[in-house]
Enzyme design. Structure first.
Site, mmCIF file in Angstrom:
data_model
loop_
_atom_site.group_PDB
_atom_site.id
_atom_site.type_symbol
_atom_site.label_atom_id
_atom_site.label_comp_id
_atom_site.label_asym_id
_atom_site.label_seq_id
_atom_site.Cartn_x
_atom_site.Cartn_y
_atom_site.Cartn_z
ATOM 1 N N ASP A 1 -77.210 0.695 9.406
ATOM 2 C CA ASP A 1 -75.580 0.557 9.069
ATOM 3 C C ASP A 1 -75.094 2.045 9.452
ATOM 4 O O ASP A 1 -75.297 2.930 8.335
ATOM 5 C CB ASP A 1 -75.091 -0.886 9.100
ATOM 6 C CG ASP A 1 -75.943 -2.192 9.592
ATOM 7 O OD1 ASP A 1 -76.408 -2.151 10.790
ATOM 8 O OD2 ASP A 1 -74.926 -2.628 9.083
ATOM 9 N N PHE B 1 -76.354 8.920 7.406
ATOM 10 C CA PHE B 1 -75.978 8.855 6.426
ATOM 11 C C PHE B 1 -75.315 9.816 5.947
ATOM 12 O O PHE B 1 -74.989 10.575 5.000
ATOM 13 C CB PHE B 1 -77.835 9.478 5.676
ATOM 14 C CG PHE B 1 -78.980 8.693 5.133
ATOM 15 C CD1 PHE B 1 -78.999 7.812 4.471
ATOM 16 C CD2 PHE B 1 -80.110 8.556 6.554
ATOM 17 C CE1 PHE B 1 -80.131 7.412 3.743
ATOM 18 C CE2 PHE B 1 -80.820 7.779 5.955
ATOM 19 C CZ PHE B 1 -80.646 6.612 5.104
#
Length: 223
Positions: free
Chosen positions: A65, A78
């Site tokens: 997500d 990330f």
């Protein structure tokens, strides 16, 4: 949601935008935007594709997500913009890089755009999220779209490196032809699991070794 997809990806994925699941996803997002803040900003939803064209992908790092707090999500898995606190999972990625890549210095920021521009596709399975509500846009259609992207990379390209961290990412291995590509799996870099096999996995150096063995320029992981 306005659709602006980099041209080489558009050639591969454009048919998806006419399918019923994508029409339903558009309707869901329209409703969400009327009631909630949604991250990342509209212009960054397809940022991973914009920075890493289909024919330039070398390495794929899969996330789940987008970050769900203000200012974090930038459409690259990330990664967070400069000036935003480095999230725990990315801090652990930097720690692993420090031990894996000679001379790597832990940065004071979390912007991974430099990786994306070198051919590292930083792809989340779900491309949007409701503010402060993790997982809120899962199972609304994004996974079908990003699974298609992974499957097309597997089918149309050769010699890619897929870094699959954690159970969710590992399940995506079913979409990838292991005879054509290099798949590396490990625990997720989250503080909850990094000590169970992410630290010491050596994925960054191993990815570069594979690229070099196939005559490709390695990734400069320093950001």
């Amino acid at each position: 949601m306005s659709i602006h997809l980099e041209s080489s990806w558009k050639a591969v994925l454009e048919p998806e935008f006419e399918k019923p699941y994508m029409q339903a996803l558009k309707g869901f997002l329209k409703s969400e935007l009327q009631q909630h803040a949604v991250f990342p900003p509209n212009r960054l939803i397809f940022n991973a594709f914009e920075h890493t064209p289909f024919d330039r992908v070398k390495v794929v790092i899969l996330g789940q997500d987008p970050y769900h707090n203000v200012g974090q999500a930038m459409g690259l898995s990330f990664s967070v913009p400069r000036g935003i606190e480095i999230p725990p999972s990315l801090r652990n990625m930097y720690k692993e890089l420090q031990t894996d890549i000679p001379g790597f210095r832990i940065p004071d920021h979390g912007d991974l755009t430099a990786w994306a521009d070198q051919g590292v596709l930083l792809l989340n399975a779900t491309l949007t999220v409701r503010a402060h509500t993790a997982g809120s846009h899962q199972r609304k259609g994004w996974e079908t779209f990003t699974d298609k992207a992974i499957a097309e990379l597997s089918a149309r390209r050769e010699g890619l490196v897929f870094l699959l961290w954690g159970r969710y990412a590992k399940d995506k291995a079913a979409l990838i032809d292991y005879r054509k590509h290099h798949i590396l799996t490990a625990a997720h870099p989250s503080p909850l699991s990094a000590h169970n096999g992410f630290f010491g996995c050596g994925h960054f150096s191993r990815a570069n070794q594979f690229l070099e063995a196939h005559g490709l320029k390695p990734i400069d992981w320093q950001v």
